[in-house]
Write a protein that holds these residues in place. Structure first.
Motif, PDB file in Angstrom:
ATOM      1  N   LEU A 189       1.019  -1.304   0.081  1.00 25.04           N
ATOM      2  CA  LEU A 189       0.032   0.018  -0.184  1.00 25.04           C
ATOM      3  C   LEU A 189       0.804   1.265   0.087  1.00 25.04           C
ATOM      4  CD1 LEU A 189      -2.719   1.268   0.036  1.00 25.04           C
ATOM      5  CD2 LEU A 189      -2.923   1.206   2.528  1.00 25.04           C
ATOM      6  N   PRO A 190       2.120   1.381   0.881  1.00 18.46           N
ATOM      7  CA  PRO A 190       2.598   2.611   0.765  1.00 18.46           C
ATOM      8  C   PRO A 190       3.307   2.844  -0.652  1.00 18.46           C
ATOM      9  CG  PRO A 190       3.239   1.167   2.550  1.00 18.46           C
ATOM     10  CD  PRO A 190       2.392   0.519   1.835  1.00 18.46           C
ATOM     11  N   LEU A 191       3.572   2.040  -1.414  1.00 22.67           N
ATOM     12  CA  LEU A 191       4.133   2.049  -2.690  1.00 22.67           C
ATOM     13  C   LEU A 191       3.068   2.722  -3.691  1.00 22.67           C
ATOM     14  CD1 LEU A 191       6.341   1.764  -5.028  1.00 22.67           C
ATOM     15  CD2 LEU A 191       5.535  -0.652  -5.043  1.00 22.67           C
ATOM     16  N   ALA A 268     -10.332   6.406 -11.284  1.00 24.21           N
ATOM     17  CA  ALA A 268     -10.110   5.680 -12.619  1.00 24.21           C
ATOM     18  C   ALA A 268      -8.961   4.669 -12.767  1.00 24.21           C
ATOM     19  CB  ALA A 268      -9.881   6.692 -13.697  1.00 24.21           C
ATOM     20  N   LEU A 269      -8.012   4.981 -12.063  1.00 26.82           N
ATOM     21  CA  LEU A 269      -6.619   4.098 -12.265  1.00 26.82           C
ATOM     22  C   LEU A 269      -7.080   2.752 -11.246  1.00 26.82           C
ATOM     23  CD1 LEU A 269      -3.633   6.555 -11.774  1.00 26.82           C
ATOM     24  CD2 LEU A 269      -4.619   5.406 -13.843  1.00 26.82           C
ATOM     25  N   SER A 270      -7.647   3.031 -10.100  1.00 24.29           N
ATOM     26  CA  SER A 270      -8.259   1.946  -9.130  1.00 24.29           C
ATOM     27  C   SER A 270      -9.049   1.086 -10.004  1.00 24.29           C
ATOM     28  CB  SER A 270      -8.622   2.249  -7.920  1.00 24.29           C
ATOM     29  OG  SER A 270      -7.450   3.139  -7.374  1.00 24.29           O
ATOM     30  N   PHE A 271      -9.928   1.660 -10.703  1.00 26.01           N
ATOM     31  CA  PHE A 271     -10.757   0.991 -11.551  1.00 26.01           C
ATOM     32  C   PHE A 271     -10.537   0.116 -12.606  1.00 26.01           C
ATOM     33  CE2 PHE A 271     -13.854   0.851 -15.033  1.00 26.01           C
ATOM     34  CZ  PHE A 271     -14.983   0.253 -14.867  1.00 26.01           C
ATOM     35  N   PRO A 278      -6.396  -4.430  -4.326  1.00 30.26           N
ATOM     36  CA  PRO A 278      -6.885  -5.418  -3.035  1.00 30.26           C
ATOM     37  C   PRO A 278      -5.981  -5.960  -2.296  1.00 30.26           C
ATOM     38  CG  PRO A 278      -7.356  -6.585  -5.176  1.00 30.26           C
ATOM     39  CD  PRO A 278      -6.642  -5.341  -5.564  1.00 30.26           C
ATOM     40  N   PRO A 279      -6.205  -6.399  -1.150  1.00 30.41           N
ATOM     41  CA  PRO A 279      -7.568  -6.247  -0.414  1.00 30.41           C
ATOM     42  C   PRO A 279      -7.805  -4.848   0.273  1.00 30.41           C
ATOM     43  CG  PRO A 279      -6.006  -7.113   1.415  1.00 30.41           C
ATOM     44  CD  PRO A 279      -5.467  -7.241  -0.083  1.00 30.41           C
ATOM     45  N   GLN A 280      -7.164  -3.930   0.130  1.00 29.51           N
ATOM     46  CA  GLN A 280      -7.222  -2.402   0.461  1.00 29.51           C
ATOM     47  C   GLN A 280      -8.497  -1.866  -0.315  1.00 29.51           C
ATOM     48  OE1 GLN A 280      -6.020  -0.573   2.774  1.00 29.51           O
ATOM     49  NE2 GLN A 280      -7.505   0.989   2.339  1.00 29.51           N
TER      50      GLN A 280
END
Length: 331
Positions: A189-191, A268-271, A278-280
């Motif tokens: 996640l930090p990255l 949009a990038l996460s989509f 995930p799982p975040q």
């Protein structure tokens, strides 16, 4: 005919007539107070500001809220899914209940409310971080280009044109996808957060740079700049002590309009699967998961979609109100 002035001395025990008996004196108001009075008259902007404050508090206090109310964005509730219906939530409206006010997702039965709260700090952190980065670079280079002019302005303007020519979405996808494994000593996640903040902020600074450059071209011809020069002030002092304080208004207004753009970019990038992994929980990732179920369980798509819509709308209303309030030509 004017009324004669009564010069009769006052009787003992009676207050003497003073000049204050006339009209009340006019109280001066600062520029900040005038802007606040203008902003307060705009009900839509005030409502947007209230929603923004609540969203920021929700993002900052996301972890304490989850611990206090016993919410877990990754907790699985398989008992709430009906295997006979393709693992769809039991009940209507996505399995809404007192324990799960917004229902559960059809993938693993995770609570949507807790995942919306968890995704709020991700979206706002990326949006605010990218905005600070782009505003810092754009403000410094923009004010230098506008003040010095000449070859400095030419070089910085051509750099802006070069960045604006990049296909930003494709470039962000390629960079984010290539750094998924690990880079710069960061993993997980930090990255992902650092990459999103860098990509969105670093390639968006020319928009702020152009605005600051245009404002600086006008301000550098004002009397207070000539006065500073006549007193022996040099370029850095004029840039950071004279010009930048007068650019706070435009920078603040554009920042409130840039933050929702960055929220949409992160979503949009996460989509597309190259943002928060995930799982975040993230709002864009939740929309991606809802693609397969939107026809049979639209609740899973409506909830994160409304979260993005309300957040973007609130910031836009706040930005429009600040623009009108800080405009000296407005009534």
């Amino acid at each position: 005919m004017t009324t004669p002035i009564d010069t009769t001395p006052a009787a003992p025990g009676e207050p003497a007539a003073t000049a204050s008996a006339g009209p009340a004196s006019i109280e001066g108001r600062s520029l900040g107070r005038i802007a606040w009075l203008r902003f307060r008259r705009d009900k839509a902007a005030v409502a947007g500001g209230v929603v923004v404050i609540l969203l920021v508090l929700l993002a900052v206090l996301a972890k304490p809220i989850e611990s206090v109310f016993g919410l877990s964005p990754d907790a699985l509730h398989q008992d709430l899914l009906d295997p006979n219906l393709g693992s769809l939530p039991i009940g209507s409206f996505g399995g809404m209940s007192a324990s799960h006010p917004l229902g559960v997702d059809p993938l693993q039965g995770r609570d949507l409310l807790s995942r919306i709260i968890e995704g709020s700090w991700v979206s706002l952190l990326v949006a605010f971080g990218a905005t600070v980065l782009s505003n810092t670079i754009g403000t410094v280079l923009g004010v230098m280009a506008g003040y010095y002019g000449g070859w400095v302005d030419t070089v910085i303007s051509r750099i802006m044109d070069t960045f604006l020519a990049f296909p930003l979405l494709l470039f962000a996808i390629s960079i984010s996808a290539s750094l998924q494994g690990g880079a710069f000593g960061l993993h997980g996640l930090p990255l992902h957060l650092a990459v999103l903040i860098f990509v969105i902020g670093f390639f968006n600074w020319p928009y702020m740079g152009r605005i600051v450059r245009g404002q600086t071209l006008s301000l550098r011809e004002r009397e207070f700049v000539f006065a500073a020069r006549s007193l022996g002030a040099r370029g850095p002092f004029i840039l950071f002590k004279e010009l930048l304080p007068n650019l706070v208004g435009p920078i603040l207004v554009y920042s409130t309009l840039l933050i929702p753009t960055n929220i949409l970019f992160e979503a949009a990038l996460s989509f597309l699967g190259v943002g928060i992994q995930p799982p975040q929980a993230s709002w864009g990732g939740m929309l991606n998961d809802a693609i397969k179920y939107y026809q049979v369980d639209p609740e899973y798509m409506v909830v994160p979609g409304l979260a993005i819509f309300i957040t973007v709308l609130a910031f836009n209303l706040l930005g429009d109100g600040l623009r009108d309030a800080l405009d000296p030509r407005s009534n």
